[in-house]
Each structure stands twice: as C-alpha cells, then as structure tokens.
Write a protein that holds these residues in place. Sequence first.
Motif, short mmCIF file in Angstrom:
data_model
loop_
_atom_site.label_atom_id
_atom_site.label_comp_id
_atom_site.label_asym_id
_atom_site.label_seq_id
_atom_site.Cartn_x
_atom_site.Cartn_y
_atom_site.Cartn_z
N ARG A 310 0.84 -1.21 0.00
CA ARG A 310 0.00 0.00 0.00
C ARG A 310 0.87 1.25 0.00
O ARG A 310 0.49 2.28 -0.56
CB ARG A 310 -0.94 -0.02 1.20
N SER A 311 2.03 1.16 0.63
CA SER A 311 2.97 2.27 0.59
C SER A 311 3.40 2.55 -0.85
O SER A 311 3.49 3.72 -1.28
CB SER A 311 4.19 1.95 1.46
N ILE A 312 3.66 1.50 -1.61
CA ILE A 312 3.98 1.65 -3.03
C ILE A 312 2.81 2.29 -3.77
O ILE A 312 3.00 3.20 -4.59
CB ILE A 312 4.31 0.27 -3.65
N LYS A 313 1.63 1.80 -3.49
CA LYS A 313 0.43 2.33 -4.16
C LYS A 313 0.28 3.82 -3.89
O LYS A 313 0.00 4.62 -4.80
CB LYS A 313 -0.80 1.57 -3.67
N ASN A 314 0.49 4.23 -2.64
CA ASN A 314 0.38 5.65 -2.29
C ASN A 314 1.45 6.47 -3.00
O ASN A 314 1.17 7.56 -3.51
CB ASN A 314 0.50 5.83 -0.78
N ALA A 315 2.67 5.97 -3.02
CA ALA A 315 3.76 6.70 -3.68
C ALA A 315 3.50 6.84 -5.17
O ALA A 315 3.76 7.89 -5.76
CB ALA A 315 5.08 5.98 -3.44
N TYR A 316 2.97 5.82 -5.78
CA TYR A 316 2.77 5.81 -7.24
C TYR A 316 1.53 6.61 -7.66
O TYR A 316 1.57 7.37 -8.63
CB TYR A 316 2.66 4.37 -7.73
N LEU A 317 0.45 6.46 -6.92
CA LEU A 317 -0.81 7.12 -7.28
C LEU A 317 -1.02 8.44 -6.59
O LEU A 317 -1.88 9.23 -6.99
CB LEU A 317 -1.99 6.19 -6.97
N GLY A 318 -0.27 8.72 -5.53
CA GLY A 318 -0.46 9.94 -4.75
C GLY A 318 -1.50 9.77 -3.67
O GLY A 318 -2.37 8.90 -3.74
N GLY A 319 -1.41 10.60 -2.63
CA GLY A 319 -2.33 10.51 -1.52
C GLY A 319 -1.87 9.50 -0.49
O GLY A 319 -0.76 8.96 -0.55
N VAL A 320 -2.74 9.23 0.49
CA VAL A 320 -2.40 8.30 1.56
C VAL A 320 -3.35 7.10 1.62
O VAL A 320 -3.16 6.21 2.45
CB VAL A 320 -2.38 9.01 2.93
N ASP A 321 -4.36 7.09 0.78
CA ASP A 321 -5.29 5.96 0.70
C ASP A 321 -6.12 6.13 -0.57
O ASP A 321 -5.95 7.09 -1.33
CB ASP A 321 -6.19 5.88 1.95
N ASP A 322 -7.04 5.20 -0.77
CA ASP A 322 -7.83 5.23 -2.01
C ASP A 322 -8.79 6.41 -2.07
O ASP A 322 -9.32 6.72 -3.15
CB ASP A 322 -8.61 3.92 -2.15
N THR A 327 -4.46 13.77 -9.04
CA THR A 327 -4.44 13.82 -10.51
C THR A 327 -3.03 14.06 -11.04
O THR A 327 -2.76 13.80 -12.22
CB THR A 327 -5.36 14.93 -11.03
N THR A 328 -2.15 14.55 -10.18
CA THR A 328 -0.74 14.73 -10.54
C THR A 328 0.07 13.69 -9.79
O THR A 328 0.12 13.70 -8.56
CB THR A 328 -0.25 16.14 -10.17
N SER A 329 0.69 12.77 -10.51
CA SER A 329 1.40 11.67 -9.88
C SER A 329 2.29 11.00 -10.91
O SER A 329 2.18 11.24 -12.13
CB SER A 329 0.42 10.64 -9.31
N LEU A 330 3.19 10.12 -10.44
CA LEU A 330 4.00 9.34 -11.36
C LEU A 330 3.10 8.45 -12.23
O LEU A 330 3.35 8.28 -13.42
CB LEU A 330 5.00 8.47 -10.58
N SER A 331 2.03 7.92 -11.64
CA SER A 331 1.09 7.12 -12.40
C SER A 331 0.45 7.92 -13.53
O SER A 331 0.33 7.45 -14.67
CB SER A 331 0.00 6.57 -11.48
N ALA A 332 0.03 9.15 -13.24
CA ALA A 332 -0.60 9.98 -14.26
C ALA A 332 0.38 10.28 -15.39
O ALA A 332 -0.01 10.32 -16.57
CB ALA A 332 -1.10 11.28 -13.63
N TYR A 333 1.65 10.49 -15.05
CA TYR A 333 2.67 10.73 -16.08
C TYR A 333 2.80 9.51 -16.99
O TYR A 333 2.83 9.62 -18.22
CB TYR A 333 4.01 11.07 -15.44
N LEU A 334 2.88 8.31 -16.37
CA LEU A 334 2.99 7.09 -17.18
C LEU A 334 1.72 6.86 -18.00
O LEU A 334 1.79 6.35 -19.13
CB LEU A 334 3.25 5.89 -16.27
N ALA A 335 0.57 7.21 -17.45
CA ALA A 335 -0.68 7.02 -18.18
C ALA A 335 -0.68 7.79 -19.49
O ALA A 335 -1.26 7.34 -20.49
CB ALA A 335 -1.87 7.45 -17.32
N GLU A 336 -0.02 8.94 -19.52
CA GLU A 336 0.07 9.75 -20.73
C GLU A 336 1.14 9.26 -21.69
O GLU A 336 1.03 9.42 -22.89
CB GLU A 336 0.37 11.21 -20.35
#
Length: 401
Positions: A310-322, A327-336
């Motif tokens: 879950r720590s990985i999930k938070n780091a990648y998607l941003g925030g501290v939980d679901d 909207t700005t995150s490493l995941s969002a960058y990869l999504a583009e």
Amino acid sequence: MKKSLKYLLFGLAALMMVVAVSSCEKDKGGVEPPPDENPNPNPEPGDNTDKLFEAILKVYVETTVVPTYQSLAEAALEMRAANEALKTNPSDETMQAASDAWMKARIAWEISEAFLFGPVGEQALDIDGHIDSWPLERDQIEAVLADGALGLEGKEAWLMDAEVIGFHVTEYLLYRDGESRPVAEVTDAELHYLTAATDALVWDCVLAYVAWVGEENVSDEMKAVFNENPDVVKHLNDNPNYKNFANRLTTKEGYSSWGDALSEIAVGASEIAGEVGATKIEAPYTAQKTEDVESWYSWHSLDDYQNNIRSIKNAYLGGVDDNSRQTTSLSAYLAENNASLNTDIKAKIDDCLSKIAAIGKDGKSFYEVVRDQTNKAEVDAAVDACIELQTLFDSIIANLE
C-alpha cells in the motif's frame, strides 16, 4: 523493515535485476510508448517536462510523504501515552490499549516504507535500522531485564543496539502468539523496559518527520519532543544534507536533473517490492526459520507486507489511501506516456495485495505458515508477484535518470 545484513544479498539480487531489465529494454520497451502514443516520453530538459516532474514531486511530498510521517509521529506519541498508562495502572484493559496503540504506530510505519530513500534510510540517518531491525537479540533483552531495566531511561535506550529496541522489542513485551499479553504475566522490569524503548521509538519517529519537513515547520509539541534528547538533535545536525529533505527533493538539490529526482519514487517502490518478496516472505519460508518472520509476536506479518505494498500504491498514485488519490502523480505521467505500463503496474499492485493476503488462507498467520511449511503455492505466488512488481518499477528508473 531492516534485517541485519539483509542488504548484502538483496542488493546483489537487485543489481542483477536492474542489469537484466536494462539489457532488454529495447525488446520490452521500458517506458518507450507504442507508436500511436507520445513518441518522446522523456523530452530533453528545459521544456515543460521539467515543470511537470517538479509538480509531481511537490504533490508526492505534500500529499503522501509528509502526511505519512506526521501520522507516524502522532501515533508514536499515542503509543507513549498508552504505555505510560499501562506502567502506572497495570490491567488487562490498559495492556490492550497499549497493544492497540502499538498496532496503530506499526501500521503507520509500514505504510511509509516505499520512501526509505530519504532521511530514514540506512545510508542517511538509518532510522529504519534503528527502529525496525529483526530478529531480536533475545539474550541481550533478557540480560537487560535481569540486570537493570528498572533503572533504564529512554535516552539510554536510544543508544542501545538496534536489535534490543524499536518496534519489535516493544511488540515482544506487549504480545504473545498474536494476542495482547495478560498483564499478570508482565513484570515491573518489562514495563520499565517498555516505556524506555518506547521513548527511543518516539524520538526516531519524530526525527523522521522533522528531518523531512524541517523543525521550523512542525508543531510546538513536535519541536518539544524532538528536543527532549540532545543525542537525537545532534544526529540530525551531524547530517545536514537530510534537514528539510522535502525542500531538497522538490527543488532537486543534490540531483543531476528533475528526472533523477523523480526516479526516487520508482527506486523506493522497486526496493520495497523486492524486499517484501525476497526477504520478508521467501527467505524465512525457504530457510524454515520462524525467528526471521517479521512481527511474529503479534502475528501481524502479512498485514505488514500488505501495508508495504500500500505504501507503493500511495507513492505511485499519490495521496495516503484510495480516498485521497491525486491527478498529478508518477502514475498519471505514465498514463500519458506509456498507458500499458501504467495499467500493468496498477494491476500488479493489486495482485500483490491479494496474493499476500492469500498466504494466510484458513486464518493462518505467516509465523504458522513458516513453522508448519504450509501454503507453499500461495507463498510462491506472492513472491513472484512482488518480484514482477519490482521489475516493472525498474523499467521506469533508467528512463527517468
């Protein structure tokens, strides 16, 4: 997280994996997009990419890292109060409250392990090693209890070997076989040891928070706790590169580029994914060593490992939980720039969570699974999923630096 000498083998394995991933990037694509997507996922510095990377880091620090360490520091203070109440008024009720407070602090710690690249890491202030080393040195603990625990103070405990303080010694004093101990079994020496070790733990948790955000940016209460122990203050002062690390990361101070700074998120995620699979799950199971199972007094191991993911999930998607995703995150960058890789990472994170949970089918703790050598298929599946997640993050790193 830290196990004595564990990085010796793990580091070599990780290095071999990075080399393997790098050697086949052209075949697998790494973060290179397919032809119908953005043809340049990592444009030259100086264009809008640098501003985007800066924004991602800022959001990452402000919405994930800092709130996590603040919660850890606050939970540690709750643990201190609960353990003081237990020592003052020993009862099964105060023992249960102290155990619950330990669990809350433990969760807050494990959900921070995807960002051990900063002040907390072993190459920095080594807070990780100081409060989360295992296995415990039981002989030393028993010697302290027999010889001088009634006079043990927190400042003295903070200077003791890592294997006799921290989360796992406090766990040992509070839990047996997954349950809060009956207070009638707890000695006065153990209660004194517990409160002294908890003071040391509190200072380390507050140190992590202060090092990330800067002493000037925490509450008066946190400042006061940080300054309770001059040795803790000196430790940070002796390592000025880790003061207000949030500012250093978000201004890329000490980094060669914005991509280099941003790669810290992927590096932290990769390392803990591999750690969970290879060291926390596979190693004790293969060696059939229950003493190498982390958090085995409380039988909280599988929860620890899921919280690491879950720590990985938070780091990648941003925030501290679901409920607090960004909207700005490493995941969002990869999504583009590589939608398929982003989809694979998110799916593999969820796959890791479900497969780690499956190890405990039929209500078994990981301690029991290792002891009885059961659920091998579930163990193997969880290990494989974690290593696959590590490989996915490794495919990002080389393309960002």
